[in-house]
Design an enzyme around this catalytic site. Structure first.
Site, PDB file in Angstrom:
ATOM      1  N   HIS A 169       4.577  22.895  99.802  1.00 53.64           N
ATOM      2  CA  HIS A 169       4.956  22.175 101.025  1.00 53.64           C
ATOM      3  C   HIS A 169       4.655  20.695 100.774  1.00 53.64           C
ATOM      4  O   HIS A 169       3.606  20.358 100.202  1.00 53.64           O
ATOM      5  CB  HIS A 169       4.105  22.607 102.232  1.00 53.64           C
ATOM      6  CG  HIS A 169       4.660  23.757 103.020  1.00 53.64           C
ATOM      7  ND1 HIS A 169       3.848  24.730 103.560  1.00 53.64           N
ATOM      8  CD2 HIS A 169       5.924  24.079 103.397  1.00 53.64           C
ATOM      9  CE1 HIS A 169       4.591  25.606 104.224  1.00 53.64           C
ATOM     10  NE2 HIS A 169       5.855  25.238 104.141  1.00 53.64           N
ATOM     11  N   CYS A 263      -2.171  21.139 107.884  1.00 49.10           N
ATOM     12  CA  CYS A 263      -1.292  22.269 108.258  1.00 49.10           C
ATOM     13  C   CYS A 263      -1.779  23.025 109.476  1.00 49.10           C
ATOM     14  O   CYS A 263      -1.025  23.781 110.060  1.00 49.10           O
ATOM     15  CB  CYS A 263      -1.066  23.289 107.171  1.00 49.10           C
ATOM     16  SG  CYS A 263      -1.575  23.038 105.588  1.00 49.10           S
TER      17      CYS A 263
HETATM   18  N1  ARG Z   1      -0.013  30.705 103.592  1.00 43.89           N
HETATM   19  C1  ARG Z   1       0.814  29.729 104.202  1.00 43.89           C
HETATM   20  C2  ARG Z   1       2.184  29.722 103.563  1.00 43.89           C
HETATM   21  O1  ARG Z   1       2.248  29.838 102.361  1.00 43.89           O
HETATM   22  C3  ARG Z   1       0.181  28.387 104.130  1.00 43.89           C
HETATM   23  C4  ARG Z   1       0.958  27.320 104.839  1.00 43.89           C
HETATM   24  C5  ARG Z   1       0.321  25.985 104.758  1.00 43.89           C
HETATM   25  N2  ARG Z   1       1.075  25.034 105.488  1.00 43.89           N
HETATM   26  C6  ARG Z   1       1.379  23.805 105.092  1.00 43.89           C
HETATM   27  N3  ARG Z   1       2.026  23.032 105.912  1.00 43.89           N
HETATM   28  N4  ARG Z   1       1.135  23.354 103.883  1.00 43.89           N
HETATM   29  O2  ARG Z   1       3.194  29.628 104.201  1.00 43.89           O
END
Ligand code: ARG
Length: 275
Positions: A169, A263
């Protein structure tokens, strides 16, 4: 005011009652979460941000959807509208109707992404930086998803391909700080795309790999303080040079799922309006 970010005092956060790691959709995910410790870290973050002057709206998560704690991914919110995410992975797609419902309950107008149904977009991959919608794509969002969002909101899109799956992300390797400033882990991006991104961010601090791996880019600024899980010394010096204070908050249980401070928090006060 240390930065020109006019947002960042009202956030949505999701109480992580069902947070755990029971599937694997990013390389960080480790199924050893201590639920009580996670709950304590989350409450600590709420208290810390409130102390800094933030208003936190809290919503519940849902049983069987362990990643709802990562509220940032719910959708892109600006100017009273919410554009819900279209998750890449089937594990997270069932979150979508719940986020629509949470947005409506907050009085936001839910506007669907104007793109064909197969186009993916996950919030956390796009940020308004000055006039531009900047974002990364490749692991979660599609380039077409970022472009559709930019069209909808009336902002030019500066999109960069993400190339390191540990930084799946954009908010794990890119932290805009206002006034042409940002923290960026350069190796997470396609080099040509990165150049275009950095042209608009002349005061960027380029993170080294070991710094980026601390999740320091996954942080938020409230009232002149940069809240982060941990801050390597060189990065701290740079942030203090920008006039920011730095405060660390324990987030280890959430790192086991690939997320940190940013997040867990969805800013609700990003200005904007539909063109
Ligand atoms: N386990 C989650 C996923 O992989 C973590 C999300 C983290 N969010 C972020 N905006 N980086 O989707």
């Amino acid at each position: 005011m240390a930065t020109d970010l006019t947002w960042g005092t009202r956030y949505l956060m999701t109480e992580p009652r069902h947070f755990t790691v029971c599937y694997h959709i990013n390389p960080w995910m480790t199924p050893t979460v201590d639920g009580e410790a996670a709950a304590a870290q989350w409450k600590g973050l709420v208290a810390t941000l409130e102390r800094a002057g933030a208003t936190i709206e809290v919503c519940p998560d849902e049983p069987g959807l362990p990643d709802m704690a990562f509220t940032m991914n719910a959708g892109f919110v600006a100017g009273g509208i919410a554009v819900p995410s279209r998750f890449r992975h089937p594990e997270r797609q069932p979150e979508e109707p719940h986020w629509r419902q949470r947005f409506t309950a907050l009085g936001l107008e839910v506007v669907e992404l104007p793109a064909p149904p197969e186009v993916r977009f996950e919030a956390g991959d796009a940020f308004l930086v000055g006039d531009a919608l900047m974002g990364g794509y490749g692991f979660r969002s599609d380039r077409a998803g970022l472009e559709a969002l930019g069209d909808l909101l009336g902002h030019p899109v500066v999109a960069a391909r993400l190339v390191d799956e540990r930084f799946y992300h954009t908010d794990t390797c890119f932290c805009p700080l206002g006034e042409g400033r940002a923290l960026v882990f350069p190796d997470a991006f396609d080099p040509d795309d990165l150049r275009r991104l950095l042209e608009r961010l002349p005061e960027t601090v380029l993170l080294r790999e070991e710094e980026a791996l601390t999740f320091v880019a996954n942080s938020v600024v409230v009232g002149g303080t940069f809240f982060t899980a941990s801050c390597p010394g060189r990065v701290r010096d740079a942030l203090e040079g920008f006039g920011l204070e730095v405060e660390e908050v324990e987030m280890g249980e959430f790192h086991k799922s690939g997320g940190s401070v940013r997040c867990l928090t969805l800013p609700l006060d990003v200005p904007g309006r539909l063109p």
